[in-house]
Write an enzyme that holds these catalytic residues in place. Structure first.
Site, short mmCIF file in Angstrom:
data_model
loop_
_atom_site.label_atom_id
_atom_site.label_comp_id
_atom_site.label_asym_id
_atom_site.label_seq_id
_atom_site.Cartn_x
_atom_site.Cartn_y
_atom_site.Cartn_z
N SER A 1 -10.95 -5.71 0.34
CA SER A 1 -11.70 -4.67 1.04
C SER A 1 -12.49 -3.85 0.04
O SER A 1 -11.96 -3.41 -0.98
CB SER A 1 -10.74 -3.77 1.82
OG SER A 1 -11.45 -2.69 2.39
N CYS B 1 -2.52 5.14 8.14
CA CYS B 1 -2.57 4.74 9.54
C CYS B 1 -1.38 5.26 10.32
O CYS B 1 -1.46 5.45 11.51
CB CYS B 1 -2.60 3.22 9.65
SG CYS B 1 -3.68 2.47 8.46
N ASN C 1 0.80 -1.21 0.00
CA ASN C 1 0.00 0.00 0.00
C ASN C 1 0.84 1.27 0.00
O ASN C 1 0.40 2.30 -0.47
CB ASN C 1 -0.96 0.00 1.20
CG ASN C 1 -0.29 -0.39 2.50
OD1 ASN C 1 0.30 -1.45 2.62
ND2 ASN C 1 -0.38 0.48 3.48
C1 LIG Z 1 -6.70 -0.57 3.58
C2 LIG Z 1 -5.90 -1.82 3.78
C3 LIG Z 1 -6.27 -2.79 4.73
C4 LIG Z 1 -7.41 -2.57 5.70
O1 LIG Z 1 -8.66 -2.64 5.09
P1 LIG Z 1 -9.93 -2.01 5.86
O2 LIG Z 1 -11.10 -2.41 5.03
O3 LIG Z 1 -9.70 -0.53 5.89
O4 LIG Z 1 -9.95 -2.62 7.22
C5 LIG Z 1 -5.53 -3.93 4.83
N1 LIG Z 1 -4.47 -4.15 4.03
C6 LIG Z 1 -4.09 -3.25 3.10
C7 LIG Z 1 -2.92 -3.56 2.23
C8 LIG Z 1 -4.78 -2.06 2.95
O5 LIG Z 1 -4.37 -1.17 2.04
#
Ligand SMILES: *Cc1c(COP(=O)(O)O)cnc(C)c1O
Length: 388
Positions: free
Chosen positions: A201, A328, A153
């Site tokens: 997600s 985060c 990410n």
């Molecule tokens: C955004 C994200 C998550 C968390 O997903 P949520 O739906 O916000 O809990 C987990 N892993 C990665 C790589 C992300 O980018």
């Protein structure tokens, strides 16, 4: 003059697409049933959930019965990892992950380490790649599970998931991948790659927040995190979030269509324009992450002698939404664990900026960023404490 608004933080979250919103709306006031009810309202809701399950399944090449809906990507990560560890009991206690995971995976592993699991954190190279060799040499006879993210990410690097999964399969180790940043943006087919569990997600693929899914290959057994009414094949109890699930299904159909229509090609040429424009206009700046094994919509750079937070605030003032690492961790003074694992020093890592494009991003947006960004850096450098 009106300030332009350019949202380049699609890795943090995407806007709900109009088609997604329209698909969801009837499930708030009209089709209001609980999918577990036997009357017509309930049957309608059940049908909608089943349809969404089929859409998500076909986006990743799974069977509908291999998809369970959860409360988001973090929930799916926790369920996959803790669920597998708890199911195995005391027999196998070694688990493997990488040094650059999202906190939903990283902190789950750290917590399990405190609870008695033996954890190996695999290193990455300068591009953020996990090597199949390092995974192979970390596996022991008591290794239960490995979890390596599909695409990062913070820097957009795409891991060699097929090879990593192959190694796990050969050695009888469960393989989970957090594919939140990849699903819907690059082609993924779990019927062709050896992955046992895969996290998705909704709000990273034009659906609503607070809903996610976990692909669980047929035959794999997990212990649930949440006990109750036994929804989602007993793995995630609680009345289904019907509008959210319907939204995620619509998001899956839209992103599948975008993939077929070549959206990745459109957005990756804008990304390259942005990366080349920044590195050629801003001295002492460079691309972080892999240049080709990279998410099509993901641009990330480091600007030396600068504080990412300062850049973020000034970009915000110019109407441009970017991130200085992962959403985060921004706001904290610790530099990104991802960039440090890739070998960057603290001062350089502080100068990171992530710009993530989406379906609404245009050429004009990129030109606007390339006009605003260099002078912001110049101003900040004049007042920077890092400069000698
Ligand atoms: C955004 C994200 C998550 C968390 O997903 P949520 O739906 O916000 O809990 C987990 N892993 C990665 C790589 C992300 O980018």
């Amino acid at each position: 003059m009106e300030t332009r608004k350019v949202y380049l933080d699609n890795s943090a979250t995407t806007a709900v697409a109009e088609e997604v919103l329209n698909a969801m709306l009837p499930y708030f006031r009209e089709s209001i049933g609980n999918p577990n009810s036997l009357h017509v309202w309930g049957r309608d809701a059940r049908r909608a959930v089943d349809e969404a399950r089929a859409s998500v399944a076909s986006l990743v090449g799974a069977l509908p019965g291999e998809i369970i809906f959860t409360g988001g990507g973090s929930v799916s990560d926790n369920l996959a990892i803790k669920g597998a560890v708890w199911r195995a009991g005391e027999a196998k206690k070694h688990i493997i992950t990488s040094a650059v995971e999202h906190h939903a995976v990283m902190d789950t592993f750290k917590w399990l380490a405190k609870k008695g699991c033996d954890v190996t954190f695999l290193p990455v190279d300068e591009y953020g790649l996990v090597s199949p060799e390092s995974l192979a040499s970390a596996i022991r006879s008591d290794t239960l599970l490995a979890s390596v993210m599909y695409a990062n990410n913070e820097v957009g690097t795409i891991n060699p998931i097929s090879q990593l999964g192959e190694i796990c399969r050969e050695r009888g180790v469960l393989f989970h991948t957090d594919a939140v940043q990849a699903v819907g943006h690059i082609p993924i087919d779990v019927s062709k790659i050896p992955v046992d569990m895969l996290t998705m997600s909704s709000h990273k693929m034009y659906g609503p927040k607070g809903v996610g899914a976990l692909y669980i290959r047929k035959g794999i057994k997990l212990t649930p995190l949440v006990h109750g009414g036994g929804q989602e094949f007993g793995l995630y109890s609680g009345t289904e979030n019907v509008p959210g699930i319907v939204g995620m299904g619509a998001g899956a159909r839209i992103t599948l269509k975008l993939l077929e229509d070549g959206e990745a090609g459109r957005v990756s040429s804008l990304r390259d324009l942005l990366l080349d424009g920044i590195t050629s206009r801003i001295p002492d700046s460079f691309v972080t992450g892999h240049r080709t094994e990279r998410l099509p919509y993901h641009a990330s750079v480091c600007v030396r002698h600068i504080e990412g937070e300062g850049m973020l605030l000034r970009m915000d003032f110019a109407g441009i939404g970017v991130s200085s690492g992962s959403a985060c961790t921004s706001g904290s003074l610790e530099p990104s664990h991802v960039l440090l694992a890739m070998g960057l020093d603290h001062a350089t890592a502080h100068g990171s900026v992530r710009m993530t494009l989406g379906i609404d991003t245009t050429r004009d947006d990129i030109d606007y960023v390339l006009e605003k960004f260099p002078p912001i850096v110049e101003t900040l450098r004049k007042m920077s404490p890092y400069k000698g």
